[in-house]
Write an enzyme that holds these catalytic residues in place. Structure first.
Site, PDB file in Angstrom:
ATOM      1  N   CYS A   1       0.826  -1.210   0.000  1.00 29.92           N
ATOM      2  CA  CYS A   1       0.000   0.000   0.000  1.00 29.92           C
ATOM      3  C   CYS A   1       0.862   1.264   0.000  1.00 29.92           C
ATOM      4  CB  CYS A   1      -0.872   0.049   1.248  1.00 29.92           C
ATOM      5  SG  CYS A   1      -2.153  -1.189   1.308  1.00 29.92           S
TER       6      CYS A   1
ATOM      7  N   GLU B   1       0.577   3.928   1.796  1.00 27.56           N
ATOM      8  CA  GLU B   1       0.905   4.431   3.132  1.00 27.56           C
ATOM      9  C   GLU B   1       2.187   3.792   3.660  1.00 27.56           C
ATOM     10  OE1 GLU B   1      -1.967   3.348   1.988  1.00 27.56           O
ATOM     11  OE2 GLU B   1      -3.683   4.091   3.134  1.00 27.56           O
TER      12      GLU B   1
HETATM   13  N1  THU Z   1      -4.333   0.432  -1.273  1.00 23.18           N
HETATM   14  C1  THU Z   1      -3.490   1.353  -0.748  1.00 23.18           C
HETATM   15  O1  THU Z   1      -2.391   1.592  -1.275  1.00 23.18           O
HETATM   16  N2  THU Z   1      -3.853   1.988   0.375  1.00 23.18           N
HETATM   17  C2  THU Z   1      -5.074   1.877   0.967  1.00 23.18           C
HETATM   18  O2  THU Z   1      -5.332   2.515   1.984  1.00 23.18           O
HETATM   19  C3  THU Z   1      -6.091   0.999   0.375  1.00 23.18           C
HETATM   20  C4  THU Z   1      -5.596   0.078  -0.678  1.00 23.18           C
HETATM   21  C5  THU Z   1      -3.951  -0.234  -2.521  1.00 23.18           C
HETATM   22  C6  THU Z   1      -3.651  -1.701  -2.426  1.00 23.18           C
HETATM   23  C7  THU Z   1      -3.908  -2.165  -3.841  1.00 23.18           C
HETATM   24  O3  THU Z   1      -2.745  -1.909  -4.612  1.00 23.18           O
HETATM   25  C8  THU Z   1      -5.012  -1.240  -4.331  1.00 23.18           C
HETATM   26  O4  THU Z   1      -5.002  -0.119  -3.457  1.00 23.18           O
HETATM   27  C9  THU Z   1      -6.399  -1.874  -4.326  1.00 23.18           C
HETATM   28  O5  THU Z   1      -6.674  -2.448  -3.102  1.00 23.18           O
END
Ligand code: THU
Length: 164
Positions: free
Chosen positions: A73, A75
């Site tokens: 993710c 973050e």
């Molecule tokens: N994702 C994030 O990067 N941060 C979040 O808070 C929610 C989900 C990403 C993970 C994945 O690459 C895509 O978003 C779909 O879930």
């Protein structure tokens, strides 16, 4: 019995122009980072920007993988980059947002459970609350002053103290 109400711990803004200049700037950087995300599978591009106490800003975005669970993710990409490059600097705030060619993102993007736990680790590491600014492509913006509002009753290093 005591009931705990956390809704008052969130500020809701209708427009980006209502944010503090610092929050607005951080969100702008998160938006720029979302554009550069590597999200060919979900097409859900997330951007995060971390503000350190020394004024330095560290950005990150989601990095996906053909082996889906390996993706990370936005973050955590941003937090780990900050923690590894500026280990002495408190983290003051993180802004999170997303964009997509596939979806309309009209609600604020809130960090997933794993990222809440990662933010919590840094709050405890530096003994400093981390302000969290959450936005979609448009729509309301949510701000809270600590991850404890998104993740109550956290598991932290304090739970791993030895008996001696
Ligand atoms: N994702 C994030 O990067 N941060 C979040 O808070 C929610 C989900 C990403 C993970 C994945 O690459 C895509 O978003 C779909 O879930």
């Amino acid at each position: 019995m005591k009931k705990i109400n956390i809704s008052s711990a969130f500020d809701e803004y209708d427009s980006e122009s209502d944010l503090t200049p610092s929050d607005r700037q951080l969100l702008k950087e998160a938006r720029l980072s979302a554009v550069q995300a590597y999200a060919p599978y979900s097409r859900f591009q997330v951007g995060a920007a971390v503000l350190l106490e020394n004024g330095i800003l560290v950005k990150g975005n989601n990095q996906e993988n053909a082996s889906y669970p390996l993706g990370l993710c936005a973050e955590r990409v941003a937090l780990f980059a900050a923690g590894s490059n500026y280990p002495e600097a408190n983290i003051k705030a993180i802004a999170i947002t997303a964009q997509s060619s596939q979806f309309s993102i009209l609600q604020p993007i809130t960090p997933c459970g794993a990222c809440r736990q990662a933010i919590s680790e840094y709050e405890h590491r530096y003994q400093h609350p981390i302000r969290i600014i959450m936005a979609g492509e448009s729509g309301k913006i949510l701000v809270t002053y600590s991850v404890s509002n998104l993740l109550p009753y956290q598991f932290t290093g304090d739970d791993l103290k030895s008996k001696t």
